[in-house]
Design a protein around this motif. Structure first.
Motif, PDB file in Angstrom:
ATOM      1  N   GLU A   1       0.813  -1.222   0.000  1.00  0.00           N
ATOM      2  CA  GLU A   1       0.000   0.000   0.000  1.00  0.00           C
ATOM      3  C   GLU A   1       0.842   1.266   0.000  1.00  0.00           C
ATOM      4  OE1 GLU A   1      -3.281  -0.195   2.747  1.00  0.00           O
ATOM      5  OE2 GLU A   1      -4.157  -1.879   1.652  1.00  0.00           O
ATOM      6  N   ASP A   2       2.026   1.228   0.600  1.00  0.00           N
ATOM      7  CA  ASP A   2       2.910   2.391   0.528  1.00  0.00           C
ATOM      8  C   ASP A   2       3.359   2.642  -0.908  1.00  0.00           C
ATOM      9  OD1 ASP A   2       2.783   3.031   3.239  1.00  0.00           O
ATOM     10  OD2 ASP A   2       4.475   1.724   3.741  1.00  0.00           O
ATOM     11  N   MET A   3       3.643   1.544  -1.634  1.00  0.00           N
ATOM     12  CA  MET A   3       4.028   1.668  -3.035  1.00  0.00           C
ATOM     13  C   MET A   3       2.871   2.263  -3.837  1.00  0.00           C
ATOM     14  SD  MET A   3       6.234   1.361  -5.493  1.00  0.00           S
ATOM     15  CE  MET A   3       7.518   0.522  -4.583  1.00  0.00           C
ATOM     16  N   ALA A   4       1.643   1.827  -3.549  1.00  0.00           N
ATOM     17  CA  ALA A   4       0.470   2.370  -4.247  1.00  0.00           C
ATOM     18  C   ALA A   4       0.363   3.873  -4.031  1.00  0.00           C
ATOM     19  CB  ALA A   4      -0.800   1.675  -3.769  1.00  0.00           C
ATOM     20  N   ARG A   5       0.603   4.318  -2.817  1.00  0.00           N
ATOM     21  CA  ARG A   5       0.545   5.758  -2.542  1.00  0.00           C
ATOM     22  C   ARG A   5       1.600   6.514  -3.354  1.00  0.00           C
ATOM     23  NH1 ARG A   5      -0.127   3.357   2.461  1.00  0.00           N
ATOM     24  NH2 ARG A   5      -2.233   3.596   3.273  1.00  0.00           N
ATOM     25  N   SER A   6       2.787   5.937  -3.443  1.00  0.00           N
ATOM     26  CA  SER A   6       3.864   6.564  -4.223  1.00  0.00           C
ATOM     27  C   SER A   6       3.537   6.588  -5.707  1.00  0.00           C
ATOM     28  CB  SER A   6       5.187   5.813  -4.006  1.00  0.00           C
ATOM     29  OG  SER A   6       5.568   5.870  -2.653  1.00  0.00           O
ATOM     30  N   LEU A   7       3.031   5.470  -6.228  1.00  0.00           N
ATOM     31  CA  LEU A   7       2.686   5.397  -7.652  1.00  0.00           C
ATOM     32  C   LEU A   7       1.544   6.353  -7.985  1.00  0.00           C
ATOM     33  CD1 LEU A   7       2.915   1.523  -8.127  1.00  0.00           C
ATOM     34  CD2 LEU A   7       4.541   3.241  -8.979  1.00  0.00           C
ATOM     35  N   SER A   8       0.544   6.419  -7.109  1.00  0.00           N
ATOM     36  CA  SER A   8      -0.580   7.318  -7.380  1.00  0.00           C
ATOM     37  C   SER A   8      -0.134   8.778  -7.329  1.00  0.00           C
ATOM     38  CB  SER A   8      -1.737   7.066  -6.407  1.00  0.00           C
ATOM     39  OG  SER A   8      -1.397   7.452  -5.098  1.00  0.00           O
ATOM     40  N   ALA A   9       0.785   9.090  -6.430  1.00  0.00           N
ATOM     41  CA  ALA A   9       1.296  10.462  -6.344  1.00  0.00           C
ATOM     42  C   ALA A   9       1.993  10.864  -7.646  1.00  0.00           C
ATOM     43  CB  ALA A   9       2.246  10.607  -5.157  1.00  0.00           C
TER      44      ALA A   9
END
Length: 104
Positions: free
Chosen positions: A27-35
């Motif tokens: 989920e941390d990676m998802a936040r980074s990718l979405s940013a």
């Protein structure tokens, strides 16, 4: 296979930047990718991302936009609002999955 670094983590990607190792996603990676796409994730996004991950794990394929809309009862218009311009590609990218078949 190429690699890239996002938030200090090295991940495996294809030539378009989609993760090739789904296990590298969290989920941390998802936040980074979405940013990187200018998308701030809320609970509506997470519902879709969790479905994408679960469906991919059971079928081995990245779900299409129509499958997401039908399975989750989310109108297509809302998917375009949550992931503007190219929702199928953006959903798969943020979910750490391969680009859906049929996406150009």
């Amino acid at each position: 296979m190429s690699t890239t670094t996002i938030d200090g983590r090295t991940i495996h990607v294809d030539q378009e930047g989609f993760l090739t190792e789904p296990a590298e996603w969290d989920e941390d990676m998802a936040r980074s990718l979405s940013a990187l796409l200018g998308i701030e994730l809320d609970e509506r996004h997470w519902k879709i991302l969790r479905f994408l991950r679960a469906d991919h794990a059971s079928t081995g394929e990245t779900p299409t936009l129509r499958r997401v809309s039908t399975s989750l009862q989310v109108p297509m218009k809302e998917l375009f609002q949550l992931f503007p311009t190219k929702p199928a590609k953006k959903m798969a990218y943020v979910a750490g999955l391969p680009k859906p078949r049929g996406c150009v």
